[in-house]
Design an enzyme around this catalytic site. Sequence first.
Site, short mmCIF file in Angstrom:
data_model
loop_
_atom_site.label_atom_id
_atom_site.label_comp_id
_atom_site.label_asym_id
_atom_site.label_seq_id
_atom_site.Cartn_x
_atom_site.Cartn_y
_atom_site.Cartn_z
N ARG A 23 -35.78 24.90 65.17
CA ARG A 23 -36.58 23.82 65.76
C ARG A 23 -35.84 23.14 66.91
O ARG A 23 -36.41 22.89 67.99
CB ARG A 23 -36.92 22.80 64.67
CG ARG A 23 -37.65 21.55 65.15
CD ARG A 23 -37.99 20.68 63.95
NE ARG A 23 -38.52 19.39 64.37
CZ ARG A 23 -37.75 18.34 64.65
NH1 ARG A 23 -36.43 18.44 64.59
NH2 ARG A 23 -38.30 17.19 65.01
N ALA A 24 -34.54 22.88 66.68
CA ALA A 24 -33.75 22.21 67.72
C ALA A 24 -33.63 23.10 68.97
O ALA A 24 -33.71 22.61 70.10
CB ALA A 24 -32.37 21.86 67.19
N ASP A 105 -20.27 35.59 60.75
CA ASP A 105 -19.39 36.40 61.61
C ASP A 105 -20.04 37.69 62.09
O ASP A 105 -19.86 38.09 63.25
CB ASP A 105 -18.09 36.75 60.85
CG ASP A 105 -17.11 35.59 60.87
OD1 ASP A 105 -17.22 34.72 61.76
OD2 ASP A 105 -16.23 35.55 59.99
N ASP A 129 -21.52 30.00 52.55
CA ASP A 129 -20.12 30.25 52.15
C ASP A 129 -19.12 29.34 52.85
O ASP A 129 -18.00 29.16 52.38
CB ASP A 129 -19.75 31.72 52.45
CG ASP A 129 -20.67 32.71 51.75
OD1 ASP A 129 -21.28 32.32 50.74
OD2 ASP A 129 -20.78 33.85 52.22
N MET A 171 -21.70 31.41 44.25
CA MET A 171 -21.57 32.35 45.37
C MET A 171 -20.38 31.96 46.26
O MET A 171 -19.62 31.06 45.95
CB MET A 171 -22.86 32.37 46.18
CG MET A 171 -23.92 33.26 45.58
SD MET A 171 -25.29 33.43 46.74
CE MET A 171 -26.19 34.78 46.00
N GLY A 187 -16.45 17.67 38.37
CA GLY A 187 -15.36 17.33 37.44
C GLY A 187 -15.06 18.48 36.49
O GLY A 187 -14.86 18.29 35.29
N GLN A 254 -28.84 29.11 44.90
CA GLN A 254 -27.99 28.32 45.80
C GLN A 254 -28.38 28.49 47.27
O GLN A 254 -27.97 27.70 48.11
CB GLN A 254 -26.52 28.76 45.66
CG GLN A 254 -25.95 28.47 44.30
CD GLN A 254 -24.74 29.37 44.01
OE1 GLN A 254 -23.61 28.93 44.12
NE2 GLN A 254 -24.98 30.60 43.61
#
Length: 322
Positions: A23-24, A105, A129, A171, A187, A254
């Site tokens: 969008r940006a 990458d 990650d 992950m 914790g 995730q």
Amino acid sequence: MAINTIGVLTSGGDAPGMNAAIRAVVRSAIASGMQVIGIRRGYNGLINGDTFELDARSVDGIQTRGGTMLYTARCMEFKTEAGVKKAADICRYMGIGGIVAIGGDGTFRGALDLSRSGICTVGIPATIDNDIACTRYSIGFDTACNTALESIDRLRDTMQSHERCSVVEVMGNKSGALAMYVGVASGATSILIPEKPVDLEKDVFERMRRGRIQHRNHHIVIVAEGVGHADDIAKAIHEATGVDTRVTVLGHVQRGGSPTARDRVAATRMGCRAVECLAAGLTNRVVCAHNDEIIDRDIEEALAMQPEFHEELYRVSQMTVL
Ligand code: F6P
């Protein structure tokens, strides 16, 4: 020569916040007088000419959604010289002077190749990650941490009730960044990451035994996927301590969900910076978070950088266990 038309693509694993970056890119490019072409399924779409025009309205509200409206893929053909040439020819044929490539990458390696073929490119880091060496932050990490954390907090409730140990696999590929963040935030009794040697006796069993003496009746052990299978760790814990143990592999949960404010803002800042680079005639750049600023670096230099391990956070994680 000024760029009139740019293309935008997402490649590699998706990450929450990719849509906010798209969008940006679209909005800021249009504001600078450029036309924007969306490319479907990463570099595959470029090779196959699978494209469509993105106007300002076509990205309305997408910053609230996880995933990527452009779809994503890992493209084997683009790893060949012929594939890169084909993509560059398509760009020239369509009048696309610059490409914004959102991913990790592998995505930046593709952008480097394309830049060498005469197409201006800028990369934007997006992966849950947070393992891209050139940037302190990559889009999607905060959302993934919060999603994992919510599940772990729920697990703690039931572990506490049954006096069990929860072994949670998160992950992160070869990086322990995600595990360390959620481990500190939840914790956890132990956080096992690939960057540090794993000593189950010292880092897990002993802590659990010590905890038992102090009437601590439940435990959370976070295992980064780069360390190994949570099942094996859980079995070893049960054999060594006798504690009833349960395994949860959080997996692709995730990667989904509505991005957090931090990811939306990072994506928006990075998307605008990428367009500024192209508008300034730059190529072979990757946008990076550095301290509190958004900067850009040469892709080749960026790819040669080594990931910096967050020693201080690791130390903190070890100091607060019991
Ligand atoms: O790089 C993001 C990531 O989710 C890693 O954490 C994980 O190892 C990998 O992608 C999973 O890939 P796939 O979606 O292809 O199973």
